[in-house]
Motif scaffolding. Structure first.
Motif, PDB file in Angstrom:
ATOM      1  N   ILE A 126       0.848  -1.210   0.000  1.00 31.76           N
ATOM      2  CA  ILE A 126       0.000   0.000   0.000  1.00 31.76           C
ATOM      3  C   ILE A 126       0.873   1.244   0.000  1.00 31.76           C
ATOM      4  O   ILE A 126       0.647   2.196  -0.750  1.00 31.76           O
ATOM      5  CB  ILE A 126      -0.952  -0.022   1.200  1.00 31.76           C
ATOM      6  CG1 ILE A 126      -1.995  -1.139   1.019  1.00 31.76           C
ATOM      7  CG2 ILE A 126      -1.636   1.331   1.375  1.00 31.76           C
ATOM      8  CD1 ILE A 126      -2.875  -1.359   2.230  1.00 31.76           C
ATOM      9  N   GLU A 127       1.906   1.228   0.871  1.00 34.67           N
ATOM     10  CA  GLU A 127       2.779   2.399   0.949  1.00 34.67           C
ATOM     11  C   GLU A 127       3.496   2.630  -0.379  1.00 34.67           C
ATOM     12  O   GLU A 127       3.616   3.768  -0.860  1.00 34.67           O
ATOM     13  CB  GLU A 127       3.790   2.202   2.076  1.00 34.67           C
ATOM     14  CG  GLU A 127       4.701   3.412   2.266  1.00 34.67           C
ATOM     15  CD  GLU A 127       5.681   3.207   3.419  1.00 34.67           C
ATOM     16  OE1 GLU A 127       6.382   4.177   3.750  1.00 34.67           O
ATOM     17  OE2 GLU A 127       5.723   2.084   3.975  1.00 34.67           O
ATOM     18  N   ARG A 128       3.951   1.518  -0.994  1.00 36.40           N
ATOM     19  CA  ARG A 128       4.664   1.654  -2.260  1.00 36.40           C
ATOM     20  C   ARG A 128       3.754   2.213  -3.360  1.00 36.40           C
ATOM     21  O   ARG A 128       4.160   3.065  -4.157  1.00 36.40           O
ATOM     22  CB  ARG A 128       5.217   0.288  -2.680  1.00 36.40           C
ATOM     23  CG  ARG A 128       6.076   0.367  -3.949  1.00 36.40           C
ATOM     24  CD  ARG A 128       6.837  -0.926  -4.194  1.00 36.40           C
ATOM     25  NE  ARG A 128       5.946  -2.066  -4.279  1.00 36.40           N
ATOM     26  CZ  ARG A 128       5.848  -3.018  -3.353  1.00 36.40           C
ATOM     27  NH1 ARG A 128       6.578  -2.960  -2.253  1.00 36.40           N
ATOM     28  NH2 ARG A 128       5.007  -4.034  -3.501  1.00 36.40           N
ATOM     29  N   ASN A 129       2.515   1.758  -3.391  1.00 37.89           N
ATOM     30  CA  ASN A 129       1.588   2.247  -4.415  1.00 37.89           C
ATOM     31  C   ASN A 129       1.157   3.692  -4.159  1.00 37.89           C
ATOM     32  O   ASN A 129       0.863   4.431  -5.095  1.00 37.89           O
ATOM     33  CB  ASN A 129       0.360   1.340  -4.506  1.00 37.89           C
ATOM     34  CG  ASN A 129       0.635   0.075  -5.325  1.00 37.89           C
ATOM     35  OD1 ASN A 129       0.604   0.100  -6.548  1.00 37.89           O
ATOM     36  ND2 ASN A 129       0.931  -1.014  -4.618  1.00 37.89           N
ATOM     37  N   VAL A 130       1.130   4.070  -2.896  1.00 37.44           N
ATOM     38  CA  VAL A 130       0.862   5.486  -2.583  1.00 37.44           C
ATOM     39  C   VAL A 130       1.983   6.348  -3.145  1.00 37.44           C
ATOM     40  O   VAL A 130       1.745   7.398  -3.746  1.00 37.44           O
ATOM     41  CB  VAL A 130       0.704   5.688  -1.067  1.00 37.44           C
ATOM     42  CG1 VAL A 130       0.718   7.186  -0.732  1.00 37.44           C
ATOM     43  CG2 VAL A 130      -0.595   5.064  -0.578  1.00 37.44           C
ATOM     44  N   HIS A 131       3.237   5.885  -2.933  1.00 36.23           N
ATOM     45  CA  HIS A 131       4.365   6.623  -3.502  1.00 36.23           C
ATOM     46  C   HIS A 131       4.304   6.643  -5.032  1.00 36.23           C
ATOM     47  O   HIS A 131       4.622   7.663  -5.671  1.00 36.23           O
ATOM     48  CB  HIS A 131       5.683   5.995  -3.033  1.00 36.23           C
ATOM     49  CG  HIS A 131       5.950   6.207  -1.568  1.00 36.23           C
ATOM     50  ND1 HIS A 131       5.925   7.443  -0.972  1.00 36.23           N
ATOM     51  CD2 HIS A 131       6.267   5.306  -0.565  1.00 36.23           C
ATOM     52  CE1 HIS A 131       6.200   7.334   0.313  1.00 36.23           C
ATOM     53  NE2 HIS A 131       6.412   6.030   0.593  1.00 36.23           N
TER      54      HIS A 131
END
Length: 405
Positions: A341-346
């Motif tokens: 999730i964090e990676r896709n937010v970035h």
């Protein structure tokens, strides 16, 4: 005897004075008419007979007379009544009438005759010389009046022709000053005039008359069928037409886009008299429009791509969030879910930054930062974006890398 008499008469109208004048002789007795003709023959004018007042009126309907010699006493419509009708008609009201009578008439009849257009009363037997002299005066006046009318008509015709020439010159000057190419055709579609700009572009001399098919040779082959069809409809229905087509330039053979308008010319009775065709060079505008349409298509494709790229990280985020809420993930998978999730937010943030970069590029305000990128990071991000959807559908994703990149 007759030859000597003719040579001594000064009242005879010269042969070159103009067209012969018509003299109307009205008497119910043929012998009297024959005598009048013999007296007036030396004047060398056109002598017209009428044996009654009714016949005299018929003669005057179809011809203009210089003078009328009319007997007062006639059966049926007499001379005075005939003169009254003549004076009431606009065409013959000003024709002078000389009354001839063998019986003296009263002052009342004389006054009535003068009121009805009579210029004289002659009592029979009258002196031939006097009669010829009186008739000669009116013939001379009539011929001079006709000459003045002809001269006036000729002057008006010359003025009209001069006006038409001036109008033609002004028209040609105006046409040559226009930025458009202009052709003018007759009703049979034969083009007989074109302005200087058309001459320079097409290369046909302005003194030539050419059919419409000759001008079709300068139209681009791809545009010719449409232009011909529109031209045939316009000429068949006598209506205006407008079409875009490419015309070949004479100087270098290049085709340029033109907006062509054909307008029919009608006379007062709505009858077709010709055509005016104007062609405006819109090649620059056409190219700008093509570029704008291409840019618009690129923008639509860009928006579609951006929408797709933005949706991928969101799909990954939503997929992992759904799995986490289901409570089926253990601690390691939950931790992986958070990382994804964090990676896709970035990734979403990076996409938005890219969109902003595109906007800056378009406005000329982009700042570039160059740095190395590890491809395995890009590949992992792509896999992470689509893995939740693949897992939900039971699809197994595998990645093979030959070397660390």
């Amino acid at each position: 005897m007759k030859t000597q008499q003719l040579a001594s008469r000064p009242e005879r109208i010269p042969a070159g004075a103009g067209m012969k004048a018509a003299i109307l002789l009205v008497d119910d007795r043929p012998a009297n008419l024959l005598a009048l003709e013999a007296i007036l023959d030396p004047l060398d004018q056109r002598l017209v007979r009428a044996t009654s007042g009714e016949e005299a009126l018929q003669k005057m309907e179809g011809e203009e007379f210089a003078v009328v010699l009319m007997d007062v006493r006639m059966p049926g419509m007499d001379g005075l009544r005939t003169a009254e009708v003549i004076s009431q008609r606009e065409r013959s009201a000003r024709v002078p009438i000389i009354f001839l009578t063998a019986v003296p008439i009263g002052n009342a009849d004389v006054a009535s005759g003068y009121a009805r257009g009579a210029v004289d009363f002659l009592l029979k037997p009258f002196d031939p010389e006097i009669l010829r002299s009186k008739v000669s005066v009116f013939v001379d006046l009539h011929q001079k009046e006709q000459m003045i009318k002809r001269q006036t008509g000729l002057l008006r015709q010359r003025e009209r022709e001069a006006f038409e020439r001036r109008s033609e010159l002004r028209f040609r000057s105006l046409m040559d000053a226009l930025p458009q190419s202009v052709w003018v055709a007759r009703a049979d579609q034969t083009f007989y005039y074109w302005n200087q700009r058309a001459v320079e572009y097409i290369g046909i001399e302005a003194t030539m008359a050419v059919p419409a098919e000759r001008l079709f040779e300068f139209v681009h082959p791809d545009d010719l069928p449409t232009l011909k069809a529109e031209w045939e409809l316009a000429t068949a229905n006598q209506r205006s037409a407008e079409i875009k087509a490419r015309l070949r330039r004479h100087s270098d053979g290049e085709y340029r886009w033109f907006l062509m308008r054909a307008v029919p010319q009608l006379d007062e009775s709505e009858k077709l008299t010709g055509w005016i065709v104007a062609a405006t060079d819109i090649d620059t505008e056409h190219e700008a429009l093509q570029e704008a349409e291409a840019a618009n298509r690129m923008k639509e494709e860009f928006l579609a791509t951006v929408s797709h790229e933005l949706r991928n990280p969101l799909n990954a985020i939503m997929g992992w969030v759904h799995l986490m809420r289901s409570g089926k993930l253990d601690a390691p998978k939950s931790s992986k879910a958070l990382e994804t999730i964090e990676r896709n937010v970035h990734l979403q943030t990076a996409l938005i930054d890219d969109i902003l970069d595109v906007s800056r590029i378009m406005r000329g305000k982009i700042n570039l930062t160059f740095q190395p990128v590890r491809m395995n990071t890009v590949v992992d991000a792509a896999l992470a974006a689509v893995r939740p959807t693949a897992d939900a559908k039971g699809v197994t994703l595998e990645c093979e890398a030959t070397a660390a990149v």
